[in-house]
Design an enzyme around this catalytic site. Structure first.
Site, short mmCIF file in Angstrom:
data_model
loop_
_atom_site.label_atom_id
_atom_site.label_comp_id
_atom_site.label_asym_id
_atom_site.label_seq_id
_atom_site.Cartn_x
_atom_site.Cartn_y
_atom_site.Cartn_z
N LYS A 1 13.35 -20.79 30.34
CA LYS A 1 12.20 -20.05 29.82
C LYS A 1 11.12 -21.07 29.51
O LYS A 1 11.29 -21.93 28.63
CB LYS A 1 12.57 -19.27 28.56
N GLY B 1 6.60 -13.90 16.62
CA GLY B 1 6.96 -13.71 15.23
C GLY B 1 6.04 -12.81 14.44
O GLY B 1 6.22 -12.65 13.23
N ALA C 1 8.07 -11.68 22.92
CA ALA C 1 7.36 -12.06 21.69
C ALA C 1 6.57 -10.92 21.08
O ALA C 1 5.97 -10.09 21.78
CB ALA C 1 6.41 -13.24 21.93
N GLY C 2 6.58 -10.88 19.75
CA GLY C 2 5.77 -9.95 18.99
C GLY C 2 6.42 -8.62 18.67
O GLY C 2 5.85 -7.81 17.94
N ASN D 1 13.51 -12.13 18.86
CA ASN D 1 14.33 -12.97 17.99
C ASN D 1 14.12 -12.62 16.52
O ASN D 1 15.02 -12.16 15.83
CB ASN D 1 14.00 -14.45 18.24
N THR D 2 12.90 -12.85 16.03
CA THR D 2 12.63 -12.77 14.60
C THR D 2 12.97 -11.42 13.99
O THR D 2 13.51 -11.35 12.88
CB THR D 2 11.15 -13.10 14.32
#
Length: 252
Positions: free
Chosen positions: A91, A152, A179-180, A201-202
């Site tokens: 990635k 995040g 992301a996001g 992830n977050t």
């Protein structure tokens, strides 16, 4: 299909910021994810115990170049990751803006071209910009990973129309929202729009109950994909009765 690999579960899960190794292990299992991402920096901090979690998960490992800001740094990190994890998957992140963590499109394309020429199978973290996407495909990438919102941030799909346009423009090219994403509903929406997978992830790692949240995201991604495949009804400007008028009794 991602570089010849067909995934049953279209959720890709990050491995950073979890409260403990055991919770990470349980979250991966609960999510049903078949691909997990890990940065070289994170692996170095976790040592053998962290490598055991990756191995025991049974998932494909997608190393990333998180934290890299230059072409040279990203390429070197990718080369080290290939040696360490024994995979050509990478990635690719080349960050250009410190506050938004937006990728540097010029450095991203250059790094992608170098890595593709070296036999890497590149997953480029990019924006919804169509020109950048074209350049990445010309460089040798066979899929794109547009952001939903800054890493995040939990803002979800911040530019829905731009992402719809990207999905339509790159018909047939695997697209992964990366992301996001902050809620399962946002992940489901991405899948309903026809995207091929979601990476996050977050939202899981920082949840009050990461294991339960991982399970929720896994279910949301599956439901969104099933809805897209089944054929969502189009939006209408006006109401349309679900019960036909024809055949109804006329009362006077």
């Amino acid at each position: 299909m991602f570089y010849g690999i067909d995934l049953k579960n279209r959720l890709m899960l990050g491995t950073a910021q979890y409260p403990s190794p055991q919770i990470l292990r349980e979250a991966i299992a609960a999510s049903g994810a078949e691909v997990i991402t890990v940065s070289l920096r994170r692996e170095g901090q976790g040592g053998a115990a962290f490598r055991d979690i990756l191995k025991d998960s049974g998932c494909r490992v997608l190393p990333n170049t998180a934290g890299c800001h230059t072409v040279r740094e990203a390429v070197t990190t990718a080369q080290m990751a290939r040696e360490l994890f024994g995979t050509t998957w990478i990635k690719l992140e080349v960050i250009g803006h410190a506050d938004t963590l937006q990728p540097d499109p010029f450095a991203l394309v250059e790094a992608a071209r170098i890595l593709c020429s070296e036999g890497f199978e590149v997953f480029p973290y990019t924006t919804e910009d169509l020109i950048v996407g074209e350049k990445l495909l010309e460089a040798g990438c066979r899929l794109l990973m547009p952001w939903g919102a800054p890493i995040g941030s939990g803002q979800g799909l911040r530019n829905i129309e731009g992402l719809r346009t990207m999905r339509a423009h790159f018909d047939g090219v695997p697209l992964v929202i990366d992301a996001g994403i902050g809620a399962p509903s946002q992940a489901a929406l991405a899948m309903e729009m026809g995207f091929d997978a979601v990476l996050l992830n977050t939202a899981v790692a920082k949840a009050l109950d990461p294991v339960a949240m991982a399970r929720a995201f896994g279910q949301a991604v599956t439901a969104g994909r099933q809805a897209y495949a089944a054929g969502l009804m189009p939006r209408r400007d006006m109401a349309q009765a679900s019960t036909p008028v024809f055949g109804m009794a006329v009362l006077t």
